[in-house]
Design a protein around this motif. Structure first.
Motif, mmCIF file in Angstrom:
data_model
loop_
_atom_site.group_PDB
_atom_site.id
_atom_site.type_symbol
_atom_site.label_atom_id
_atom_site.label_comp_id
_atom_site.label_asym_id
_atom_site.label_seq_id
_atom_site.Cartn_x
_atom_site.Cartn_y
_atom_site.Cartn_z
ATOM 1 N N ASN A 283 -8.420 56.009 -65.230
ATOM 2 C CA ASN A 283 -9.512 56.509 -64.385
ATOM 3 C C ASN A 283 -9.747 57.978 -64.726
ATOM 4 O OD1 ASN A 283 -11.340 57.107 -62.409
ATOM 5 N ND2 ASN A 283 -9.933 56.839 -60.697
ATOM 6 N N ASN B 84 -6.488 47.136 -62.427
ATOM 7 C CA ASN B 84 -5.374 47.227 -61.473
ATOM 8 C C ASN B 84 -4.220 46.332 -61.896
ATOM 9 O OD1 ASN B 84 -7.773 47.315 -58.772
ATOM 10 N ND2 ASN B 84 -6.685 49.047 -59.663
ATOM 11 N N ASP C 136 -2.188 53.687 -61.606
ATOM 12 C CA ASP C 136 -2.826 54.174 -60.372
ATOM 13 C C ASP C 136 -2.472 53.273 -59.185
ATOM 14 O OD1 ASP C 136 -4.409 55.250 -58.435
ATOM 15 O OD2 ASP C 136 -6.312 54.994 -59.489
ATOM 16 N N SER D 177 -5.050 53.317 -55.976
ATOM 17 C CA SER D 177 -6.250 52.490 -55.969
ATOM 18 C C SER D 177 -5.975 51.148 -55.297
ATOM 19 C CB SER D 177 -6.741 52.264 -57.397
ATOM 20 O OG SER D 177 -7.774 51.308 -57.429
#
Length: 444
Positions: free
Chosen positions: A250, A300, A387, A390
């Motif tokens: 990201n 993800n 991440d 997220s």
């Protein structure tokens, strides 16, 4: 000359390639349980991020000791694979040290470098075993690592140690046979590290030495092929995933949360703000936030399969440090476990996502995600830009918007923001009363 060894090698190589191909397809099915997400913008920034973070190990060096040991293994993994290339060519052609006649003295230098790196790997692996099992570093001894994760980490280190010993044993016996003029063994000059263990094998007969040398050769090449397959079952899949994972990082500033476009468009329409999207009919929203892995994006889920379980994220998490249940590492492990659970069910003809289970509730609890402060410490700490935040925010969005299950204090804040446009229960017209009060105090 018998071609049986070549046929056996080709068979072993073909079997390994077949199994590895199946595993790659299996992992791909896991990752693409997630929704689509475009992450191909700013390719120049993405190349730079991948080169610095994945290839250059930039973020590892926030902890110098482990970073240096990891760097030794990393460099050895890349360079020693050049020798594995020679193993493969030798196995297919039936030759022995096929590069030696072409490289001459440079071959000797290369072999000494390979052996030096093998020793560096041995030292690093023993150090990591000590850190995990004797020193018991806090982040490597947390409860989510009990059982298979702890065994997996130790197995990888032990396998690497055994493979490095196989290289040194092969070189030592190989050189003794070359000095004796046996077969087509190639005499090399000054192999330092394998030379140190040559006395162990000096009194052994030629036939036994040939068996030991061939066994070490086969053990190493089969071990490398088996290792390549094993890492697809292991947390060490980050060896492959680190590069695409950092490419698809990201790139937005940390702290900039991702809004749901459908909700944003609807709010704009209510406020009379015209946008390109607002002129189109509103899209039907299947679900607000994420309850299960199919509600997350494929990025993800790839993050979850890239996780090294190093625990740097959890070690930096203020919620975890203060005794809360949240562990960002466990969140990533939960996502990976749930994705594998679904795909294994589908492969067995089972219900898959319709098995009555979900990521939120059966793997990750509300207590965990509610403890998150959204500070991004976990994202900053991750060596390969995973991440966890997220995923946490998407699950919290589901709890808030689908279940209305947020804590009472949060719901009061949400209501105040909806009615008063601030977290506090004051009318918007009273918002600047404090300024008048300050002004009056100054006049007095």
């Amino acid at each position: 000359m018998s071609i049986l060894p070549q046929l056996v090698f080709l068979l072993v190589f073909a079997i390994a390639a077949y199994i590895l191909t199946k595993r790659i397809r299996y992992l791909r099915r896991n990752i693409f349980l997630g929704k689509g997400e475009a992450r191909n913008d700013h390719p120049e920034k993405r190349w730079k991020t991948m080169l610095l973070v994945a290839f250059g190990q930039q973020k590892m060096f926030k902890r110098l000791g482990p970073a240096f040991l990891h760097l030794l293994i990393y460099v050895a993994f890349i360079i020693i694979n050049l020798e594995v290339l020679e193993f493969i060519i030798d196995g297919i052609s039936g030759q022995h040290r096929i590069f030696a006649p072409f490289l001459g003295g440079l071959y000797n230098v290369s072999m000494n470098i390979f052996e030096l790196l093998a020793i560096a790997v041995l030292v690093s692996c023993f150090a990591f075993l000590i850190r995990r099992n004797i020193m018991r570093v806090d982040r490597l001894a947390m409860k989510e690592l009990k059982g298979w994760p702890a065994l997996d980490a130790n197995l990888i280190l032990i396998i690497e140690i055994v493979l490095m010993f196989a290289i040194l044993t092969m070189n030592a016996t190989d050189q003794i046979l070359a000095e004796r003029g046996v077969g087509n063994y190639v005499a090399l000059q000054g192999l330092f590290f394998s030379g140190l263990i040559q006395p162990i094998f000096q009194g052994i007969s030629d036939g036994t030495l040939i068996f030991i040398e061939r066994f070490a050769w086969w053990f190493h090449i089969v071990g490398i092929l088996a290792f390549a397959i094993y890492v697809t079952y292991s947390k060490h899949s980050h060896i492959f995933f680190a590069f695409p994972n950092t490419w698809y990082s990201n790139l937005k500033p940390k702290g900039q949360m991702k809004n749901m476009e459908e909700v944003t468009n609807e709010v704009n329409m209510m406020l009379g703000i015209q946008t390109e999207a607002s002129s189109e009919p509103p899209a039907e929203i299947a679900r607000f936030g994420a309850k299960d892995v199919n509600d997350l994006s494929w990025v993800n889920i790839m993050n979850a399969f890239s996780c090294t379980e190093c625990g740097r994220c959890t070690a930096e998490c203020p919620a975890n440090i203060t005794g809360k249940k949240l562990s960002p590492r466990k969140i990533m492990m939960d996502v990976r476990d749930r994705a594998e659970e679904v795909v294994k069910s589908l492969d067995a003809g089972g219900p898959g996502l319709e098995d009555g289970k979900s990521l939120l509730g059966d793997h990750t609890t509300k207590e965990e995600i509610n403890a998150c402060t959204s500070c991004n410490a976990c994202v900053e700490a991750c060596p390969i830009n995973i991440d966890p935040l997220s995923i946490i925010l998407q699950m919290r969005r589901y709890v808030a918007m689908e279940e209305s299950g947020s804590p009472a204090q949060w719901n009061a804040m949400f209501q105040n923001m909806e009615t008063s446009f601030s977290p506090w229960k004051f009318a918007p017209t009273d918002r600047f009363n404090w300024a008048d009060q300050v002004k009056n105090e100054e006049i007095d």
